[in-house]
Scaffold this motif. Structure first.
Motif, PDB file in Angstrom:
ATOM      1  N   TYR A  63     -15.348  25.521  26.322  1.00 31.42           N
ATOM      2  CA  TYR A  63     -16.730  25.892  25.990  1.00 31.42           C
ATOM      3  C   TYR A  63     -16.859  26.266  24.510  1.00 31.42           C
ATOM      4  O   TYR A  63     -17.900  26.007  23.888  1.00 31.42           O
ATOM      5  N   VAL A  64     -15.825  26.864  23.947  1.00 32.91           N
ATOM      6  CA  VAL A  64     -15.836  27.160  22.507  1.00 32.91           C
ATOM      7  C   VAL A  64     -15.856  25.860  21.709  1.00 32.91           C
ATOM      8  O   VAL A  64     -16.638  25.713  20.760  1.00 32.91           O
ATOM      9  N   ALA A  65     -15.017  24.916  22.100  1.00 34.42           N
ATOM     10  CA  ALA A  65     -14.974  23.632  21.394  1.00 34.42           C
ATOM     11  C   ALA A  65     -16.313  22.914  21.461  1.00 34.42           C
ATOM     12  O   ALA A  65     -16.728  22.254  20.497  1.00 34.42           O
ATOM     13  N   GLN A  66     -16.990  23.069  22.594  1.00 35.01           N
ATOM     14  CA  GLN A  66     -18.311  22.461  22.753  1.00 35.01           C
ATOM     15  C   GLN A  66     -19.340  23.150  21.857  1.00 35.01           C
ATOM     16  O   GLN A  66     -20.088  22.504  21.121  1.00 35.01           O
ATOM     17  N   GLU A  67     -19.360  24.483  21.901  1.00 32.20           N
ATOM     18  CA  GLU A  67     -20.356  25.258  21.158  1.00 32.20           C
ATOM     19  C   GLU A  67     -20.141  25.167  19.645  1.00 32.20           C
ATOM     20  O   GLU A  67     -21.108  25.078  18.873  1.00 32.20           O
ATOM     21  N   LYS A  68     -18.891  25.192  19.231  1.00 28.65           N
ATOM     22  CA  LYS A  68     -18.584  25.202  17.797  1.00 28.65           C
ATOM     23  C   LYS A  68     -18.601  23.808  17.172  1.00 28.65           C
ATOM     24  O   LYS A  68     -18.445  23.677  15.956  1.00 28.65           O
ATOM     25  N   GLY A  69     -18.797  22.790  17.976  1.00 29.03           N
ATOM     26  CA  GLY A  69     -18.873  21.439  17.445  1.00 29.03           C
ATOM     27  C   GLY A  69     -17.523  20.795  17.175  1.00 29.03           C
ATOM     28  O   GLY A  69     -17.447  19.784  16.465  1.00 29.03           O
ATOM     29  N   TYR A  70     -16.446  21.352  17.747  1.00 27.08           N
ATOM     30  CA  TYR A  70     -15.116  20.791  17.505  1.00 27.08           C
ATOM     31  C   TYR A  70     -14.979  19.392  18.117  1.00 27.08           C
ATOM     32  O   TYR A  70     -14.336  18.513  17.529  1.00 27.08           O
ATOM     33  N   PHE A  71     -15.575  19.192  19.291  1.00 25.26           N
ATOM     34  CA  PHE A  71     -15.540  17.850  19.892  1.00 25.26           C
ATOM     35  C   PHE A  71     -16.333  16.862  19.030  1.00 25.26           C
ATOM     36  O   PHE A  71     -15.887  15.738  18.778  1.00 25.26           O
ATOM     37  N   LYS A  72     -17.490  17.299  18.590  1.00 29.75           N
ATOM     38  CA  LYS A  72     -18.339  16.444  17.754  1.00 29.75           C
ATOM     39  C   LYS A  72     -17.608  16.057  16.470  1.00 29.75           C
ATOM     40  O   LYS A  72     -17.681  14.912  16.015  1.00 29.75           O
ATOM     41  N   ASP A  73     -16.885  17.034  15.898  1.00 27.95           N
ATOM     42  CA  ASP A  73     -16.139  16.763  14.671  1.00 27.95           C
ATOM     43  C   ASP A  73     -15.080  15.682  14.886  1.00 27.95           C
ATOM     44  O   ASP A  73     -14.704  14.978  13.940  1.00 27.95           O
ATOM     45  N   GLU A  74     -14.610  15.561  16.117  1.00 34.80           N
ATOM     46  CA  GLU A  74     -13.595  14.553  16.447  1.00 34.80           C
ATOM     47  C   GLU A  74     -14.219  13.244  16.937  1.00 34.80           C
ATOM     48  O   GLU A  74     -13.507  12.343  17.399  1.00 34.80           O
ATOM     49  N   GLY A  75     -15.552  13.151  16.855  1.00 36.41           N
ATOM     50  CA  GLY A  75     -16.234  11.928  17.273  1.00 36.41           C
ATOM     51  C   GLY A  75     -16.409  11.807  18.773  1.00 36.41           C
ATOM     52  O   GLY A  75     -16.518  10.691  19.295  1.00 36.41           O
ATOM     53  N   LEU A  76     -16.463  12.948  19.475  1.00 38.28           N
ATOM     54  CA  LEU A  76     -16.560  12.940  20.927  1.00 38.28           C
ATOM     55  C   LEU A  76     -17.828  13.629  21.411  1.00 38.28           C
ATOM     56  O   LEU A  76     -18.244  14.661  20.863  1.00 38.28           O
ATOM     57  N   ASN A  77     -18.436  13.053  22.423  1.00 39.67           N
ATOM     58  CA  ASN A  77     -19.527  13.694  23.141  1.00 39.67           C
ATOM     59  C   ASN A  77     -18.984  14.009  24.533  1.00 39.67           C
ATOM     60  O   ASN A  77     -18.784  13.105  25.345  1.00 39.67           O
ATOM     61  N   VAL A  78     -18.727  15.287  24.799  1.00 44.48           N
ATOM     62  CA  VAL A  78     -18.030  15.693  26.019  1.00 44.48           C
ATOM     63  C   VAL A  78     -19.009  16.251  27.038  1.00 44.48           C
ATOM     64  O   VAL A  78     -19.765  17.178  26.752  1.00 44.48           O
TER      65      VAL A  78
END
Length: 334
Positions: free
Chosen positions: A56-71
């Motif tokens: 949930y932190v990775a989702q909220e902080k945009g870490y997935f987005k930074d890696e080119g992922l929509n989770v």
């Protein structure tokens, strides 16, 4: 979290070698080749709790987005996260070494790519007033569980080591009852994860005695939970696995360093959770994510081998299990 992760291997065993394949075929790219975003699905193992905070932190902080992922975070439903990953209905999920060991022995190609908690935080909980201070004290008591063979084997293993007789334990199926209902009504002890149920007991003013599995056997100090994916995705699209793992690791590292803010992120994302429970649970659990490992998520061959040996010793593992194939550290950031 109302049920033990990995205690019951779900209907995934019916999938055999998973003819429908892993999630690499189902993940989709959107946008231009330069700014492409890959859609992936992530299956929780049970209702959201602090085992999942890093996601949930990775989702909220945009870490997935930074890696080119929509989770997309999805609930496991009756199938379970392992089955969703094995069948390709989710690219990633949360599992546990117990269930994954059985799955690999049944030729189901799912792989652990990170340990979310470095040591086993589960154990047998009882009200302090019951006087259960060691596994031998289980004699004459009612154990509440879900009827899985591994439960009785674990109880037997701990009791024998402590000079107890498992035949003197009354095993009761708790059904849908939660720990707090059952412990006051039907049972004397149950298998729980202290980081959630134990912390909630503290908040309720209930004093518990705990017998942690890891304190009685190195072979039972297994990884639970773990981050999983399918062999097919690893082989077909390792870049996506590496990107997802990197973002997830960053989320858990944030939760280690910032437990209060991480707890707020989880509580805001899942309004049904008790914010105070989330906060106290996070404070207890954050130091245990990495614990004594050289980096978050790292897994040891010895841990996988030890638990498989224990399962074999107790007649719980059918088929060939190759521990080197069950996990990998290759996708963890250096």
């Amino acid at each position: 979290m109302k049920r033990l992760t990995g205690i019951l291997l779900p209907a995934m065993l019916l999938l055999g070698a998973c003819g429908s394949g892993s999630g690499g075929e189902n993940a989709e790219d959107t946008g231009s080749s330069k700014d492409s975003v890959k859609n992936v699905r992530f299956a929780l193992d049970w209702t959201p709790n602090t085992n999942h905070t890093g996601i949930y932190v990775a989702q909220e902080k945009g870490y997935f987005k930074d890696e080119g992922l929509n989770v997309e975070i999805i609930m496991p439903g009756e199938a379970g996260a392992d089955q969703l990953v094995a069948s390709g209905k989710a690219e990633f999920g949360i599992g546990a070494q117990e269930a994954l060991t059985e799955a690999r022995a049944a030729d189901i190609p799912i792989v652990s790519i990170a340990a979310l908690i470095q040591h086993n935080t589960s154990g047998f909980a009882s009200l302090k007033e019951e006087g259960i201070e060691s596994p031998k004290d289980f004699e004459g008591k009612n154990y509440g569980g879900w009827g899985a063979p591994v439960e009785q084997a674990v109880v037997k293993s701990l009791m024998e080591q402590d000079g107890g007789d498992v035949s003197k334990v009354n095993f009761i199926n708790m059904g849908s009852s939660d720990f707090f209902t059952a412990i006051r009504r039907d049972v004397d002890l149950a298998w729980v994860y202290y980081g959630w149920t134990g912390v909630e007991a503290e908040m309720r003013g209930m004093e518990l005695n705990m017998q942690y599995l890891k304190d009685y056997s190195d072979k039972l100090d297994y990884y639970t939970p773990v981050l999983t994916t399918g062999e097919k995705l690893i082989n077909k699209d390792p870049d996506t696995v590496r990107a997802f793992t990197a973002a997830t690791v960053k989320g858990y590292e944030f939760a280690i360093e910032n437990p209060e803010e991480a707890a707020e992120i989880l509580a805001n994302a899942v309004p049904d959770l008790d914010p105070e429970l989330v906060k106290k649970s996070q404070q207890w659990l954050s130091p245990k994510y990495q614990d004594d490992a050289p980096r978050f998520g790292e897994q040891k061959l010895e841990t996988w081998t030890n638990y498989a040996d224990w399962m074999k010793e107790n007649g719980l593992l059918d088929g060939e299990f190759i521990p080197e194939d069950a996990f990998t550290n290759d996708f963890l950031p250096n």
